[in-house]
Design a protein around this motif. Structure first.
Motif, PDB file in Angstrom:
ATOM      1  N   VAL C 183       0.846  -1.197   0.000  1.00  0.00           N
ATOM      2  CA  VAL C 183       0.000   0.000   0.000  1.00  0.00           C
ATOM      3  C   VAL C 183       0.882   1.247   0.000  1.00  0.00           C
ATOM      4  CG1 VAL C 183      -1.578   1.373   1.410  1.00  0.00           C
ATOM      5  CG2 VAL C 183      -2.058  -1.032   1.003  1.00  0.00           C
ATOM      6  N   MET C 184       1.933   1.217   0.791  1.00  0.00           N
ATOM      7  CA  MET C 184       2.824   2.384   0.838  1.00  0.00           C
ATOM      8  C   MET C 184       3.499   2.593  -0.516  1.00  0.00           C
ATOM      9  SD  MET C 184       4.633   2.332   4.518  1.00  0.00           S
ATOM     10  CE  MET C 184       4.908   0.597   4.683  1.00  0.00           C
ATOM     11  N   MET C 185       4.008   1.491  -1.048  1.00  0.00           N
ATOM     12  CA  MET C 185       4.695   1.544  -2.339  1.00  0.00           C
ATOM     13  C   MET C 185       3.762   2.089  -3.423  1.00  0.00           C
ATOM     14  SD  MET C 185       7.402   0.481  -3.986  1.00  0.00           S
ATOM     15  CE  MET C 185       8.181  -0.978  -3.398  1.00  0.00           C
ATOM     16  N   THR C 235       5.332  -3.997  -6.301  1.00  0.00           N
ATOM     17  CA  THR C 235       4.752  -4.735  -5.187  1.00  0.00           C
ATOM     18  C   THR C 235       4.844  -6.235  -5.436  1.00  0.00           C
ATOM     19  OG1 THR C 235       3.250  -2.909  -4.787  1.00  0.00           O
ATOM     20  CG2 THR C 235       2.671  -5.006  -3.788  1.00  0.00           C
ATOM     21  N   PHE C 236       4.595  -6.628  -6.676  1.00  0.00           N
ATOM     22  CA  PHE C 236       4.697  -8.050  -6.995  1.00  0.00           C
ATOM     23  C   PHE C 236       6.130  -8.538  -6.780  1.00  0.00           C
ATOM     24  CE2 PHE C 236       5.613 -11.643  -9.698  1.00  0.00           C
ATOM     25  CZ  PHE C 236       4.550 -12.486  -9.417  1.00  0.00           C
ATOM     26  N   ILE C 237       7.085  -7.751  -7.272  1.00  0.00           N
ATOM     27  CA  ILE C 237       8.485  -8.150  -7.148  1.00  0.00           C
ATOM     28  C   ILE C 237       8.846  -8.348  -5.681  1.00  0.00           C
ATOM     29  CG2 ILE C 237      10.867  -7.337  -7.434  1.00  0.00           C
ATOM     30  CD1 ILE C 237       9.880  -5.933 -10.020  1.00  0.00           C
ATOM     31  N   ILE C 238       8.433  -7.387  -4.861  1.00  0.00           N
ATOM     32  CA  ILE C 238       8.798  -7.466  -3.446  1.00  0.00           C
ATOM     33  C   ILE C 238       8.066  -8.610  -2.758  1.00  0.00           C
ATOM     34  CG2 ILE C 238       8.396  -6.252  -1.269  1.00  0.00           C
ATOM     35  CD1 ILE C 238       9.489  -3.769  -2.893  1.00  0.00           C
ATOM     36  N   PHE C 240       6.883 -11.346  -4.093  1.00  0.00           N
ATOM     37  CA  PHE C 240       7.306 -12.657  -4.576  1.00  0.00           C
ATOM     38  C   PHE C 240       8.677 -13.028  -4.026  1.00  0.00           C
ATOM     39  CE2 PHE C 240       8.539 -15.885  -7.707  1.00  0.00           C
ATOM     40  CZ  PHE C 240       7.367 -16.615  -7.761  1.00  0.00           C
ATOM     41  N   GLY C 241       9.514 -12.030  -3.831  1.00  0.00           N
ATOM     42  CA  GLY C 241      10.879 -12.324  -3.416  1.00  0.00           C
ATOM     43  C   GLY C 241      11.123 -12.176  -1.928  1.00  0.00           C
ATOM     44  N   ASP C 242      10.138 -11.652  -1.195  1.00  0.00           N
ATOM     45  CA  ASP C 242      10.435 -11.342   0.204  1.00  0.00           C
ATOM     46  C   ASP C 242      10.545 -12.599   1.066  1.00  0.00           C
ATOM     47  OD1 ASP C 242      10.867  -9.580   2.406  1.00  0.00           O
ATOM     48  OD2 ASP C 242       8.918 -10.242   3.119  1.00  0.00           O
ATOM     49  N   TYR C 243      11.495 -12.526   1.981  1.00  0.00           N
ATOM     50  CA  TYR C 243      11.747 -13.644   2.876  1.00  0.00           C
ATOM     51  C   TYR C 243      11.334 -13.299   4.295  1.00  0.00           C
ATOM     52  CZ  TYR C 243      14.603 -16.494   6.000  1.00  0.00           C
ATOM     53  OH  TYR C 243      15.017 -17.308   7.017  1.00  0.00           O
ATOM     54  N   VAL C 244      11.486 -12.012   4.643  1.00  0.00           N
ATOM     55  CA  VAL C 244      11.296 -11.595   6.033  1.00  0.00           C
ATOM     56  C   VAL C 244       9.845 -11.793   6.484  1.00  0.00           C
ATOM     57  CG1 VAL C 244      11.370  -9.628   7.589  1.00  0.00           C
ATOM     58  CG2 VAL C 244      13.203  -9.982   5.938  1.00  0.00           C
ATOM     59  N   VAL C 245       8.911 -11.258   5.706  1.00  0.00           N
ATOM     60  CA  VAL C 245       7.512 -11.292   6.148  1.00  0.00           C
ATOM     61  C   VAL C 245       6.975 -12.729   6.240  1.00  0.00           C
ATOM     62  CG1 VAL C 245       5.159 -10.548   5.599  1.00  0.00           C
ATOM     63  CG2 VAL C 245       7.051  -8.942   5.440  1.00  0.00           C
ATOM     64  N   PRO C 246       7.141 -13.547   5.200  1.00  0.00           N
ATOM     65  CA  PRO C 246       6.649 -14.927   5.356  1.00  0.00           C
ATOM     66  C   PRO C 246       7.331 -15.678   6.497  1.00  0.00           C
ATOM     67  CG  PRO C 246       7.709 -14.629   3.212  1.00  0.00           C
ATOM     68  CD  PRO C 246       7.604 -13.289   3.831  1.00  0.00           C
ATOM     69  N   SER C 247       8.583 -15.369   6.777  1.00  0.00           N
ATOM     70  CA  SER C 247       9.258 -16.068   7.875  1.00  0.00           C
ATOM     71  C   SER C 247       8.760 -15.597   9.224  1.00  0.00           C
ATOM     72  CB  SER C 247      10.769 -15.836   7.808  1.00  0.00           C
ATOM     73  OG  SER C 247      11.275 -16.272   6.591  1.00  0.00           O
ATOM     74  N   LEU C 248       8.652 -14.261   9.392  1.00  0.00           N
ATOM     75  CA  LEU C 248       8.304 -13.734  10.711  1.00  0.00           C
ATOM     76  C   LEU C 248       6.801 -13.806  10.980  1.00  0.00           C
ATOM     77  CD1 LEU C 248      10.677 -10.677  11.158  1.00  0.00           C
ATOM     78  CD2 LEU C 248      10.895 -13.003  12.031  1.00  0.00           C
ATOM     79  N   LEU C 249       5.992 -13.675   9.943  1.00  0.00           N
ATOM     80  CA  LEU C 249       4.545 -13.668  10.163  1.00  0.00           C
ATOM     81  C   LEU C 249       3.888 -14.973   9.707  1.00  0.00           C
ATOM     82  CD1 LEU C 249       3.625 -10.009   9.106  1.00  0.00           C
ATOM     83  CD2 LEU C 249       4.238 -10.880  11.349  1.00  0.00           C
ATOM     84  N   VAL C 283      13.203 -15.364 -13.259  1.00  0.00           N
ATOM     85  CA  VAL C 283      12.482 -15.566 -14.519  1.00  0.00           C
ATOM     86  C   VAL C 283      10.994 -15.283 -14.318  1.00  0.00           C
ATOM     87  CG1 VAL C 283      11.774 -17.304 -16.201  1.00  0.00           C
ATOM     88  CG2 VAL C 283      14.171 -17.131 -15.519  1.00  0.00           C
ATOM     89  N   THR C 284      10.452 -15.779 -13.199  1.00  0.00           N
ATOM     90  CA  THR C 284       9.037 -15.541 -12.919  1.00  0.00           C
ATOM     91  C   THR C 284       8.743 -14.049 -12.847  1.00  0.00           C
ATOM     92  OG1 THR C 284       9.004 -17.570 -11.647  1.00  0.00           O
ATOM     93  CG2 THR C 284       7.162 -16.051 -11.322  1.00  0.00           C
ATOM     94  N   ILE C 285       9.593 -13.341 -12.113  1.00  0.00           N
ATOM     95  CA  ILE C 285       9.379 -11.900 -11.935  1.00  0.00           C
ATOM     96  C   ILE C 285       9.452 -11.196 -13.295  1.00  0.00           C
ATOM     97  CG2 ILE C 285      10.481  -9.819 -11.035  1.00  0.00           C
ATOM     98  CD1 ILE C 285      10.982 -11.432  -8.440  1.00  0.00           C
ATOM     99  N   LEU C 286      10.399 -11.603 -14.119  1.00  0.00           N
ATOM    100  CA  LEU C 286      10.502 -10.990 -15.442  1.00  0.00           C
ATOM    101  C   LEU C 286       9.257 -11.271 -16.272  1.00  0.00           C
ATOM    102  CD1 LEU C 286      14.216 -11.585 -16.484  1.00  0.00           C
ATOM    103  CD2 LEU C 286      13.092  -9.431 -15.951  1.00  0.00           C
TER     104      LEU C 286
END
Lengths: 367, 383, 303
Positions: C183-185, C235-238, C240-249, C283-286
């Motif tokens: 939302v911020m982005m 937003t999709f890029i972040i 799809f690639g984010d590790y912190v949020v799925p790990s911590l939440l 590749v997915t992100i591209l």
């Protein structure tokens, strides 16, 4: 102000917040089919007035009538007016034909029909080949024409134009002025035109409304505005003008005996609406540079004066002369011929009493 | 491999180290920058071969950096400890060592399970038990198998703990947690939290299945471990970091974790009703050993450091480090702890500890087919 | 326009000035050197490194690779059901995040630009992006506390009668955490495009008969679409690639692709396998974002 008027403003005021008054209780009556110009310096309230007529700006108090019908609180789309913006406000993401057909689309005209109409409009402005282009692919003049027909496609009774030529260079501007005037006459639509360019106003308009500080200073034909300005503001804003301040010594009919600190007493004329001058009142008069005669021609004038020639400038069709009446008190004269006197020599000046126009300081009282 | 005295090699190493110091490039130079003033004080390395520079470069897991930990060592020996705390895994720690120029590090503190392999690759210096305080160590840590390779000692155990069951004593009784079978209880559905580290978890599961030693499994046995994990899967609601698991237990949303004192002690001290136990099937340890790298330039300093680290003073401090509490192998350290600390760390009755507790624990080893183990764990998490 | 383009004027009027012109035309390319070397060093070389590692397998303790190239890692990826699961989770989570974040951010940006009075706009925008000032990780921890069973979100849901819901340690929490970021982005992107919409265009639309919603549909939306699409792509890029949020939440159970990638490093210390995940992610992100970015240019062509 009978049925002849198509747009009427009654004591229309626009305030922003508590203290800022953009438009101050103005009254206007626009005649059907005329080319009316709102003229004034920036910030005088002319554009705000125009936007209030369009319905794009709310009215703080007062009434707006179009065809005798109160439209003060109607939204823009319920008024039979159309606006042309200074930057043309063409939709950058739409093709030219879609831009022109936009108004019809909003009225749910089928696509084929409205595009046909748009093409007719493009024929009218002789630009049929640009239908598929985007606004940023057009020249300034082309955009101006497109904006015009986009506004005209809904066949408004009143076209509101907000400095539509402001973005063009001088040459194109002159060309488009002629074209606009011709279109207006051909179509018979009422134009309310906003500009800060006095020449443009004088050459295009049937009538001019000179505005200053949110008020109407004078509303008249271009000729009258120029020849018989009523206020110091109008006199100095329209054309060049020598302003002299002094006291009205006596008054007789429309003539006033004007007491000038340097020139002494001489007669001056009052025109429309300035009759209420009391003897002893401080007033100003306007002397147009081209109305002042010099040298031998001055001898036949009703008022004469003598000064020292300070400067002579040859401008082609005319000669501009600066004459010093007293130290620090100069008069500008525009003459057809070069003066006989040399710079530094004495020169005689003269004018008739109808060319010394009595002005009031304030506006108002134009009901 | 024994550290041979080879003046030629040593001076080569030194000149290389000096070069690196002056070149001032890369990670090594960054680390060395801290010891530059000391190096400047001994300007003639070629004649100083017998006398080591008064520093020791240590790569350690957290705890060592806390105030007061190393002061008395530095004061007593005049050796400055250049400490870098490593916050990652053993693999990353070893990768860091292997990618640093020789002589960058003297001492490091990996999990003892890594020691035999490092010894095999001749990356660690052999130790003589007679030089070290192993005589004071609790059994079996004096002869902890993973500190040895082919009968020779390479690592000194430094701290340890165990993976058993840490449980909420308001939701589960001591009788409940007698056996690991409680983990399958329907009332614990979604209430089991696990650390995201496969070796201890899978080791405990291996012991649950009765395999001993738990890390030397046949393909079939490993298959059974996988099957057991699949069965356990619906019970597990969280696989996270230490902090995450601790917080999850503290919040009351999770009731049990495969963990020991290192989580339970902290929770207990904060007033949460958590106890830890080794169930009847047993558990596995976690540990850290101190080793001296084979390419050290300061073997004598390093040995002095190992002696300090294995000694009672440091051991007692490390036991109650702020980073986390842990059990320590030196018996004499227990005397330096308070009564409460001893109780909390299960170190009040050392004989009982040796007999009933430590005997039931298996050292966490590094399985031969560790890749297979890791893959099972990754699949388990993705299920 | 021609008057401010001396090059094109020179070309048509003064063909003899060709040599000089060539030099002028050639010069701008030197200016690209910093940008090109930046891309080369910070993007291309690492990507090529990752790509080359993904065709290797490890040997020994993990930092050495067996000689030769192999497709083993890719074969492994495409034959394990759990990988499909992780991939599908990443995809579904990212799509949901983009959807929710777009809807919310659009409303927020529209409100700021067209409804909030001008003098409060900057302040409002600042408040909305203020969470950007703290670290991503710290914010994820804060959301842990908010979404916990004993936390305020749960208490609120209980209050309004939804009952006790388990949010933390499920991917519902992951979607919430990433949506907040998205939302911020998106708000920033949308704000800047909407802010740039000439207010006269809205006035012109109204003047030509458009009702408020028609103005929105015909003018505001098409003109803000590039911001929406670019924001959505970021937003999709972040997500799809984010590790912190799925790990911590998200709880670490039912992992997503990025967690599988990190797992390949931390659990197995297997750089080639991690590289393979990274390449598949790239590749997915591209594949997903390139059409979106291309679409964002449609309708604004300046040719």
């Amino acid at each position: 102000m009978g049925s002849n008027s198509i747009v009427e403003l009654q004591d229309v005021t626009k305030r922003y917040g508590e203290s800022v008054v953009a438009v101050d209780a103005i009254n206007l009556s626009v005649r059907r089919g005329e080319f009316l110009t709102l003229l004034g310096p920036s910030g005088c309230g002319k554009t705000t007035t125009l936007r209030m007529i369009a319905g794009l700006e709310t009215v703080s108090s007062g009434k707006i009538l179009i065809n005798q019908e109160d439209v003060t609180y109607l939204p823009p789309y319920s008024r039979n007016t159309s606006m042309m913006f200074q930057d043309y406000a063409l939709f950058p993401h739409m093709s030219i034909e879609d831009n022109i057909a936009f108004g019809l689309k909003m009225r749910r005209v089928p696509r084929d029909e409205r595009l046909k109409k748009a093409r007719e409009m493009l024929e009218f402005i002789q630009l049929p080949h640009i239908a598929g282009r985007k606004p940023n692919q057009l020249s300034g003049g082309q955009r101006q024409r497109v904006a015009l027909v986009r506004s005209l496609i809904l066949q408004p009774e009143v076209l509101l134009l907000d400095e539509p030529l402001g973005a063009l260079d001088a040459e194109l501007r002159r060309q488009m002025q002629v074209e606009l005037k011709r279109n207006q006459q051909q179509l018979g639509i009422t134009f309310i035109y906003v500009t800060h360019d006095q020449e443009e106003a004088l050459s295009l308009s049937d009538r001019i409304v000179v505005m200053n500080g949110g008020r109407v200073e004078q509303m008249d034909t271009p000729k009258m505005i120029y020849e018989q300005p009523r206020t110091t503001f109008v006199a100095s804003f329209i054309g060049r003008c020598n302003l002299r301040k002094g006291i009205a010594e006596a008054k007789e009919g429309r003539l006033v005996v004007f007491l000038d600190a340097v020139l002494g007493k001489f007669p001056a004329a009052c025109f429309n609406g300035v009759e209420a001058i009391q003897p002893g009142q401080r007033i100003a008069i306007a002397l147009r540079p081209e109305k002042i005669r010099i040298g031998r021609e001055a001898e036949n004038c009703q008022t004469k004066a003598v000064g020292i020639l300070k400067y002579t400038g040859f401008l082609g069709s005319i000669v501009r002369i600066v004459v010093e009446l007293a130290p620090g008190d100069e008069v500008v004269v525009e003459s057809q011929a070069l003066p006989e006197a040399q710079v530094g020599e004495k020169i005689s000046l003269g004018w008739n009493c109808d060319d010394a126009i009595v002005l009031t300081e304030n506006s108002g009282g134009d009901k | 491999m024994t550290q041979k005295f080879d003046a030629g090699k040593l001076s080569r190493e030194i000149s290389r180290r000096e070069f690196l110091k002056w070149a001032g490039t890369g990670a090594a130079a960054g680390i060395l920058a801290g010891c530059a003033p000391q190096a400047a004080a001994t300007p003639a390395p070629a004649t100083a071969v017998a006398e080591e520079e008064k520093i020791v470069n240590v790569l350690a897991f957290s705890g060592y950096e806390e105030p007061g930990m190393l002061d008395s060592f530095e004061k007593a020996t005049g050796i400055k400890v250049n400490l870098k705390i490593h916050d990652g895994t053993d693999d990353e720690m070893i990768a860091l060592i292997q990618t640093s120029p020789a002589g960058t590090w003297d001492v490091m503190t990996p999990t003892s399970a890594y020691v035999p392999n490092l010894a095999k690759e001749k990356q660690v210096m052999e130790l003589n038990p007679a030089d070290l305080p192993v005589g004071d160590y609790l059994k079996p840590f004096d002869k902890w198998p993973t500190c040895f390779y082919e009968g020779k000692m390479y690592g000194l155990l430094n701290r340890f703990g165990y993976y058993g069951l840490t449980y909420n004593s308001e939701q589960l009784t001591a009788a409940d947690v007698q056996s690991l079978d409680i983990l399958m209880d329907p009332k614990l559905k979604g209430k089991v939290a696990l650390f995201d580290w496969f070796l201890p978890n899978m080791g405990v599961v291996s012991k649950w299945l009765g395999f001993n030693p738990p890390y030397r499994l046949s393909a079939d046995q490993l298959g059974q471990v996988k099957e057991k994990l699949v069965q356990l899967r619906p019970q597990v609601g969280l696989i996270g970091s230490t902090a995450q698991t601790t917080q999850a237990l503290a919040s009351g949303e999770f009731w049990v974790a495969i963990a020991g004192e290192f989580v339970q002690a902290g929770l207990f001290m904060d007033g949460h009703p958590y106890l830890a136990t080794v169930p009847k099937e047993g558990g596995v340890t976690w540990d850290q050993a101190v080793i001296v790298l084979a390419n050290t330039l300061r073997p004598q300093n390093s040995l002095k450091f190992l002696n300090y680290v294995g000694g009672p003073e440091f051991q007692s401090k490390l036991a109650v480090a702020r980073a986390y509490y842990s059990m320590v192998p030196n018996r004499k350290a227990a005397e330096l702890l308070t009564e409460d600390q001893r109780k909390l760390l299960n170190m009040a009755d050392l004989d009982n500890l040796e007999k009933n507790f430590l005997a039931n624990l298996s050292p966490r080893e590094r399985p031969e087919n560790i890749d297979e183990w890791a893959k099972i764990w990754d699949e388990f998490k993705a299920m | 326009m021609a008057s401010i383009l001396p090059l094109s004027a020179g070309k048509s009027n003064k063909p003899q000035a060709g040599g000089r012109e060539r030099r002028i035309m050639g010069n701008p390319w030197y200016g690209l050197i910093p940008a090109v070397s930046y891309l080369l060093f910070f993007y291309l070389i690492p990507v090529v490194y990752l790509l080359s590692r993904s065709f290797k397998i490890t040997q020994g303790s993990g930092i050495q690779f067996a000689p030769g190239l192999t497709l083993a890692n890719y074969i492994e990826f495409f034959t394990a059901r759990t990988n499909y699961l992780a991939y599908a989770r990443s995809m579904v989570i990212s799509i949901l995040v983009v959807l929710f974040a777009s809807l919310i951010a659009y409303a927020v940006a529209y409100t700021i630009v067209f409804i909030v009075p001008k003098r409060y706009q900057q302040m409002t925008l600042l408040l909305i992006i203020a969470p950007f000032w703290t670290s991503f990780v710290i914010r994820a921890f804060a959301w842990q506390l908010l979404l916990a069973e004993a936390g305020p979100v749960s208490a609120f849901l209980k209050q309004v009668g939804v009952g006790s819901l388990k949010i933390l340690n499920t991917h519902v929490a992951t979607v919430i955490g990433l949506t907040v970021f998205g939302v911020m982005m998106l708000t920033l992107n949308l704000y800047s495009v909407m802010e740039n919409i000439n207010p006269n265009l809205l006035a012109a639309a109204a003047d030509l008969g458009a009702r408020r919603w028609q103005t929105f549909k015909e003018v505001v939306f098409p003109l803000s679409r590039p911001g929406l699409l670019i924001g959505a792509a970021l937003t999709f890029i972040i997500s799809f690639g984010d590790y912190v949020v799925p790990s911590l939440l998200g709880g670490g159970v039912r992992i997503v692709l990025s967690q599988a990638m990190v797992g390949a490093m931390t659990t197995s210390f297997n750089i080639p396998r991690a590289s393979t995940y990274a390449m598949i992610m790239l590749v997915t992100i591209l594949v997903v974002t390139m059409p979106i970015l291309r679409l964002s240019r449609v309708g604004l062509n300046t040719e």
